[in-house]
Scaffold this active site. Structure first.
Site, PDB file in Angstrom:
ATOM      1  N   HIS A   1       0.840  -1.202   0.000  1.00  0.00           N
ATOM      2  CA  HIS A   1       0.000   0.000   0.000  1.00  0.00           C
ATOM      3  C   HIS A   1       0.875   1.252   0.000  1.00  0.00           C
ATOM      4  O   HIS A   1       0.663   2.193  -0.765  1.00  0.00           O
ATOM      5  CB  HIS A   1      -0.908  -0.008   1.222  1.00  0.00           C
ATOM      6  CG  HIS A   1      -1.761   1.208   1.357  1.00  0.00           C
ATOM      7  ND1 HIS A   1      -3.084   1.241   0.958  1.00  0.00           N
ATOM      8  CD2 HIS A   1      -1.496   2.443   1.840  1.00  0.00           C
ATOM      9  CE1 HIS A   1      -3.577   2.450   1.201  1.00  0.00           C
ATOM     10  NE2 HIS A   1      -2.635   3.197   1.740  1.00  0.00           N
ATOM     11  N   GLU A   2       1.869   1.262   0.871  1.00  0.00           N
ATOM     12  CA  GLU A   2       2.773   2.424   0.932  1.00  0.00           C
ATOM     13  C   GLU A   2       3.554   2.579  -0.368  1.00  0.00           C
ATOM     14  O   GLU A   2       3.764   3.696  -0.854  1.00  0.00           O
ATOM     15  CB  GLU A   2       3.741   2.269   2.107  1.00  0.00           C
ATOM     16  CG  GLU A   2       3.069   2.211   3.467  1.00  0.00           C
ATOM     17  CD  GLU A   2       2.223   3.449   3.747  1.00  0.00           C
ATOM     18  OE1 GLU A   2       2.621   4.548   3.340  1.00  0.00           O
ATOM     19  OE2 GLU A   2       1.163   3.311   4.356  1.00  0.00           O
TER      20      GLU A   2
ATOM     21  N   HIS B   1       1.692   4.463  -3.045  1.00  0.00           N
ATOM     22  CA  HIS B   1       1.771   5.927  -3.037  1.00  0.00           C
ATOM     23  C   HIS B   1       2.989   6.408  -3.812  1.00  0.00           C
ATOM     24  O   HIS B   1       2.919   7.394  -4.563  1.00  0.00           O
ATOM     25  CB  HIS B   1       1.848   6.430  -1.596  1.00  0.00           C
ATOM     26  CG  HIS B   1       0.570   6.280  -0.831  1.00  0.00           C
ATOM     27  ND1 HIS B   1      -0.603   6.840  -1.245  1.00  0.00           N
ATOM     28  CD2 HIS B   1       0.289   5.635   0.332  1.00  0.00           C
ATOM     29  CE1 HIS B   1      -1.557   6.556  -0.373  1.00  0.00           C
ATOM     30  NE2 HIS B   1      -1.040   5.808   0.583  1.00  0.00           N
TER      31      HIS B   1
ATOM     32  N   GLU C   1      -6.321   6.559  -1.357  1.00  0.00           N
ATOM     33  CA  GLU C   1      -6.310   5.350  -0.532  1.00  0.00           C
ATOM     34  C   GLU C   1      -6.874   4.153  -1.286  1.00  0.00           C
ATOM     35  O   GLU C   1      -6.377   3.027  -1.157  1.00  0.00           O
ATOM     36  CB  GLU C   1      -7.126   5.578   0.748  1.00  0.00           C
ATOM     37  CG  GLU C   1      -6.451   6.450   1.766  1.00  0.00           C
ATOM     38  CD  GLU C   1      -5.096   5.911   2.156  1.00  0.00           C
ATOM     39  OE1 GLU C   1      -4.994   4.720   2.491  1.00  0.00           O
ATOM     40  OE2 GLU C   1      -4.130   6.674   2.111  1.00  0.00           O
TER      41      GLU C   1
END
Length: 595
Positions: free
Chosen positions: A184-185, A188, A232
């Site tokens: 997930h990070e 970004h 997100e």
């Protein structure tokens, strides 16, 4: 206990902390609230899940994967809206200086443990694998003592970004779920979210204290947090793409579905634990029940009053509600869009190199039967007569003699004895021409014939009498694979020299610059599994399953599959029909592999 970092994230909620200077941060979940008597309450940030088990050895990578392949539509829409705001970049530069950047960097580095191959190596492996899967560079990873389960990313202009994971999050999640967080990070970073995350941090952390800037900050804040919620959803998708079961190497979309369902459960499990999990309850949580809860929330919010309450709940949040994120990722995991991306990853990522047949795969069968074979047949006598006695032709004749002797012993039709050299040049050539013509007519895939044909064709290519013909979709595919680091090889019954001539003299120019090597029947015939095993030993991958083989011939596909290769069958005009229920995936264009 170590002090919480500036903008220290709480995955869903967190303690009230004093405001501190910030830079580009991306959080798994909502940022903690910051009390202030002079400004509005700032919002939170994010974090996201992805996972992998310790036995994971051959994940599907997608070297051609682009951020827009999985970017959420709301992310795209709100990014365009932010870019349309005049002067936003200048505002960010004015509010964020090098001192605040350095404060943030030192604060995190000085109170955390840097993960490396020699420090928490398993976590380092999880991050490296996730970065490879998403085709992005791995940032540094720090583990920080903090009772609030969360993770965040810090990206500063001109410096290597890094991810910080709280120890409480490590305790809460399984290894697969923890890798989901890291993915997930990475999402970004892959999607270049850093610049907008920075602006959001600045605005929520101190922009209201700048004289005369409060009204502008209020407007920008609403736009930025609308974008943050959409971002997100994008990064949850990145998490889902990384969580792949290494034991499933799908050869059909039904297998893809099994993989899809397995992956989305891991991502949703992370969201569920962030909403209401703790180590003592983790093994009692139920993903299906959480999804049912999400559906109940949608139903409760479907009437006008519920819709108003839901909007009021979410408009000041940097993250969508966990149940909404769970529902979103569940729906996307069942979409055709996700299946298409997974197919791309499984065909081009999991398979770290590609091996291509020529006839009926890269080139029309008619090019071989109507151009190459007739040229060799019509020029065999001329070639042998002109080169008789040379070292190369002596080798060709020796191979042909050995093959003819075998054919005579086996009663092969068309085989005629080749007299000894003492019988004279003309007699030897007459016999060789008769045998070669019979071999060409029978389309025999034997080394002696293919080697001689290659030498004959060389004259044609060098004299511009012949041009290599490939399908229109082949050159862009070869170029893209090469640019993505995917090694491509040719395996044909034609000699290696003939292969080099075909791809070095095409109507599209020299395509050999995109190829890494050539295999012919000197390693074995194309219908023997052993031949593909030899190719695997030669190309430098760890497992045969990391090779994708493309052919138009069912028997070759079966042999390659028996050796452990992944196989696609090429359907081209003029190709022979396949057996019913052959069980292989098929493509009509190399472009299908790129989508």
């Amino acid at each position: 206990m170590a002090a919480s970092p500036a903008c220290a994230p709480g995955l869903i909620s967190g303690p009230t902390l004093p405001p501190q200077p910030v830079t580009f941060r991306c959080y798994w979940a909502q940022k903690p609230s910051y009390a202030s008597s002079t400004s509005r309450r700032p919002r939170r940030r994010r974090f996201v899940p992805v996972a992998a088990a310790s036995t994971r050895t051959s994940p599907a990578a997608a070297r051609g994967l682009d951020a827009d392949d999985f970017r959420h539509p709301l992310d795209k829409q709100n990014t365009l809206l932010l870019r349309a705001i005049p002067g936003l970049n200048d505002i960010g530069k004015a509010l964020l200086g090098p001192v605040s950047e350095q404060v943030m960097v030192l604060q995190n580095i000085g109170t955390s443990v840097l993960v490396s191959p020699n420090q928490l190596p398993y976590l380092h492996q999880l991050l490296a694998e996730a970065a490879t899967l998403l085709n992005t560079e791995a940032p540094d990873l720090y583990i920080r003592q903090n009772p609030v389960p969360n993770a965040y990313t810090l990206a500063i202009n001109g410096k290597k970004p890094f991810i910080v994971v709280h120890t409480s999050l490590v305790e809460l999640l399984t290894p697969k779920e923890l890798q989901a967080v890291l993915a997930h990070e990475l999402g970004h970073l892959k999607c270049d979210h850093g610049v907008w995350l920075t602006f959001a941090n600045i605005l929520t952390m101190g922009a209201y204290t700048v004289p005369g800037f409060g009204m502008v900050a209020g407007f920008l804040e609403e736009q930025l947090y609308r974008w943050l919620r959409a971002a997100e959803l994008t990064c949850d998708r990145a998490a889902l793409l990384v969580v792949q079961d290494p034991k499933v190497h799908p050869a059909s979309l039904c297998h893809h579905l099994i993989l899809i369902l397995h992956c989305q459960e891991v991502v949703i499990s992370v969201l569920m634990k962030l909403a209401g999990g703790c180590p003592s309850l983790a093994d009692q949580l139920n993903v299906d029940a959480f999804l049912e809860q999400a559906r109940s929330y949608d139903k409760a919010a479907s009437n006008p009053v519920g819709w108003y309450i839901r909007n009021a709940q979410t408009r000041e949040l940097s993250h969508p509600l966990p149940v909404m994120r769970a529902r979103e990722i569940d729906e996307w995991s069942r979409s055709q869009e996700y299946k298409t991306i997974m197919q791309k990853m499984l065909q081009l990522g999991l398979n770290r190199c590609v091996v291509l047949d020529i006839e009926g795969t890269t080139s029309p069968i008619s090019f071989v039967t109507d151009v190459l074979f007739p040229y060799a047949r019509d020029n065999v006598r001329k070639h042998l007569d002109a080169t008789y006695g040379t070292h190369e032709t002596n080798d060709d004749i020796a191979l042909l003699r050995a093959q003819v002797e075998q054919d005579l012993a086996e009663g092969v039709a068309g085989a005629v004895p080749v007299p000894p050299d003492e019988a004279g040049k003309d007699s030897v050539i007459d016999a060789l021409v008769a045998n070669v013509e019979a071999m060409i007519k029978a389309d025999r895939k034997i080394t002696s014939l293919k080697q001689l044909q290659g030498h004959i064709w060389r004259t044609g290519f060098e004299g511009q009498e012949i041009k290599g013909v490939v399908f229109d979709d082949v050159p862009p595919a070869l170029e893209k694979w090469h640019a993505s680091g995917i090694k491509t090889y040719i395996y044909s019954s034609g000699s290696r020299e003939a292969q080099r001539l075909i791809f070095g003299n095409t109507t599209y120019g020299d395509l050999r610059k995109h190829l890494c090597g050539f295999f012919d029947t000197t390693i074995g015939t194309k219908r023997e599994a052993r031949s593909y095993y030899e190719i695997w030993l030669s190309v430098g991958v760890d497992r045969p399953s990391q090779i994708l083989f493309l052919t138009d011939v069912y028997q070759e596909a079966t042999a390659a599959q028996a050796a452990g290769l992944e196989v696609l069958i090429s359907i081209r005009p003029g190709n022979a029909p396949l057996p019913e229920n052959h069980g292989f995936e098929t493509i009509k264009s190399f472009a299908e592999i790129l989508t």
